[in-house]
Design an enzyme around this catalytic site. Structure first.
Site, PDB file in Angstrom:
ATOM      1  CE1 TYR A   1       0.256  -3.454   1.147  1.00 56.68           C
ATOM      2  CE2 TYR A   1       0.051  -1.269   0.167  1.00 56.68           C
ATOM      3  CZ  TYR A   1      -0.522  -2.378   0.772  1.00 56.68           C
ATOM      4  OH  TYR A   1      -1.874  -2.412   0.969  1.00 56.68           O
ATOM      5  N   PRO A  60      -9.225   2.697  -5.744  1.00 61.21           N
ATOM      6  CG  PRO A  60     -10.561   1.063  -4.743  1.00 61.21           C
ATOM      7  CD  PRO A  60     -10.359   1.810  -6.032  1.00 61.21           C
ATOM      8  CG  MET A  61      -4.503   2.309  -5.416  1.00 59.36           C
ATOM      9  SD  MET A  61      -3.394   3.141  -6.561  1.00 59.36           S
ATOM     10  CE  MET A  61      -4.134   4.790  -6.623  1.00 59.36           C
ATOM     11  CE  LYS A  94     -11.244  -1.819  -7.568  1.00 56.73           C
ATOM     12  NZ  LYS A  94     -10.394  -2.949  -7.132  1.00 56.73           N
ATOM     13  CB  SER A 146     -11.453  -5.261 -10.654  1.00 56.25           C
ATOM     14  OG  SER A 146     -10.297  -5.181  -9.847  1.00 56.25           O
ATOM     15  CG  HIS A 201      -7.744  -6.859  -5.090  1.00 54.17           C
ATOM     16  ND1 HIS A 201      -8.890  -6.802  -4.331  1.00 54.17           N
ATOM     17  CD2 HIS A 201      -6.804  -6.185  -4.373  1.00 54.17           C
ATOM     18  CE1 HIS A 201      -8.656  -6.136  -3.212  1.00 54.17           C
ATOM     19  NE2 HIS A 201      -7.400  -5.747  -3.221  1.00 54.17           N
ATOM     20  NE  ARG A 220      -2.060  -5.003  -3.755  1.00 57.11           N
ATOM     21  CZ  ARG A 220      -0.854  -4.590  -3.389  1.00 57.11           C
ATOM     22  NH1 ARG A 220       0.084  -4.377  -4.304  1.00 57.11           N
ATOM     23  NH2 ARG A 220      -0.564  -4.394  -2.118  1.00 57.11           N
ATOM     24  CG  ASP A 278      -9.386  -2.341 -11.439  1.00 54.97           C
ATOM     25  OD1 ASP A 278      -9.401  -3.531 -11.802  1.00 54.97           O
ATOM     26  OD2 ASP A 278      -9.422  -2.013 -10.244  1.00 54.97           O
ATOM     27  N   GLY A 279      -7.042  -2.498 -14.088  1.00 54.68           N
ATOM     28  CA  GLY A 279      -5.992  -3.494 -14.207  1.00 54.68           C
ATOM     29  C   GLY A 279      -5.182  -3.392 -15.483  1.00 54.68           C
ATOM     30  NE  ARG A 282       0.663  -2.765  -8.585  1.00 53.32           N
ATOM     31  CZ  ARG A 282      -0.237  -3.715  -8.816  1.00 53.32           C
ATOM     32  NH1 ARG A 282      -1.041  -3.610  -9.888  1.00 53.32           N
ATOM     33  NH2 ARG A 282      -0.359  -4.750  -8.017  1.00 53.32           N
TER      34      ARG A 282
END
Length: 381
Positions: free
Chosen positions: A33, A93-94, A252, A274, A276, A279, A307-308, A331
């Site tokens: 996940y 945010p996760m 975002k 971003s 995502h 994903r 991000d990323g 991550r």
């Protein structure tokens, strides 16, 4: 496992080692996940590859003693939306962080606050807006916390989340706009991902007046959330969202210069370039590859974050050189959380800080303001 930086040769010394070690602490379902990208994971891989394609052009014979003295880190302070950060870094945010560690988002937020970096709490958090705020405010009353949300079909649900975040002292709303629908990640689908019965989406479950239940053995709240995403949301809905509180709006999920310009026109105070984390739309451009054109289009009117794919301090350096004011990291924070809880997250942040500082010194940058596009050799296609 307790992580004590610089005290044990067996401890991770970079973010890649944290990822490897985290696999020993996470179930296969949770690991898939957290780590999965959409479909063939092209964009997931390209987010990382984009940083590897960009090379540095270091300046020489520059006095960098103000940034690095060989013993301790020096000042890397910046600000986002007028709020100070000790490092140009926020935690992205996760969802479902209690799958990595029982303290989940509370541990992450405390690590961020103690390091003086920002934390963006997910709508799909397993610790509530109030739990995170209370834990941080007791020790770090001025910590920078944003709340991430989507505009739901149920407008009262959206309103309730915004009001809770504002009341709890969050500093901005971070609206995710690249998920009008959720992509079902194939590795996650194969594992039949579900939240354990003892976990729930804390921010939804605690909203009074809404009949949101968690079915034992199933991710009932996750299903509810997926059904709540509103594919009808347009730019006009931003005015309604902005009317709900005085909190500044951060958008975002922008990858196009024209969308960045429109975000300015509709009152956003910052944007996050971003995709995502790879994903959502597989085959989308890497975040770093989209950054320069967006910076040029916005022309300094609002602050830009990215991000990323960030795994090294030199990646942060490259993003700043292309015009980002700060970056978000995702991550690797989960890997640190899985390995060592709050201490693990703190160590991940400190590793990035050390690497950024050393990278700046080796590139001839005595302060953040010295970082500019002349430091980069961009790939030629």
């Amino acid at each position: 496992m307790t992580v004590v930086p610089n005290s044990d040769r067996s401890q991770p010394i970079n973010l890649f080692e944290y990822e490897k070690l985290a696999k020993e602490h996470l179930s296969q379902m949770t690991l898939d996940y957290y780590s999965s990208g959409a479909w063939d994971e092209i964009t997931l891989r390209d987010n990382r590859a984009a940083f590897e394609r960009v090379k540095l052009l270091p300046r020489i014979l520059v006095d960098v003693s103000d940034v690095y003295d060989g013993l301790r880190l020096r000042n890397l302070t910046t600000s986002i939306l007028g709020q100070p950060l000790q490092l140009p870094l926020l935690i992205a945010p996760m969802a479902f962080q209690c799958l990595a560690h029982p303290d989940g988002e509370v541990a992450t937020a405390l690590a961020a606050a103690s390091a003086g970096v920002g934390m963006v709490l997910s709508t799909m958090a397993t610790k509530s807006i109030e739990e995170v705020a209370t834990a941080c405010d007791d020790k770090f009353p001025n910590s920078l916390r944003w709340f991430q949300l989507y505009i739901h079909k149920d407008r009262e649900l959206t309103r309730a989340l915004v009001e809770k975040a504002y009341k709890a002292g969050y500093k901005a709303l971070c609206l995710t706009v690249d998920a009008p629908v959720l992509v079902e990640l194939e590795r996650v689908r194969r594992n039949e991902f579900a939240l354990p019965p003892d976990l729930h989406l804390a921010n939804l479950a605690t909203i009074s007046g809404l009949d949101i239940s968690h079915e034992k053995g199933e991710s009932g709240l996750f299903t509810y959330f997926a059904q709540q995403l509103n594919p009808e949301v347009t730019w006009r809905d931003l005015e309604w969202l902005e009317s709900l509180s005085p909190l500044p709006l951060v958008i975002k999920g922008i990858l196009r210069p024209d969308d960045a310009v429109r975000a300015v026109e509709y009152g956003a105070k910052a944007i996050v370039v971003s995709n995502h984390g790879g994903r959502q739309l597989d085959g989308a451009i890497a975040s770093l590859d989209a950054l320069a054109e967006i910076v040029a289009a916005v022309d300094g009117k609002i602050e830009i974050l990215l991000d990323g794919g960030i795994r090294r301090g030199t990646d942060i350096l490259k993003a700043l050189a292309l015009g980002a004011k700060a970056v978000l990291i995702g991550r690797p924070i989960l890997w640190g959380l899985a390995v060592g809880g709050q201490i693990g997250v703190s160590h991940v942040i400190s590793l990035l800080q050390d690497e950024l500082n050393l990278g700046m010194a080796l590139s001839g940058c005595a302060k953040l303001q010295d970082i500019d596009p002349s430091l980069l050799a961009l790939p030629r296609f």
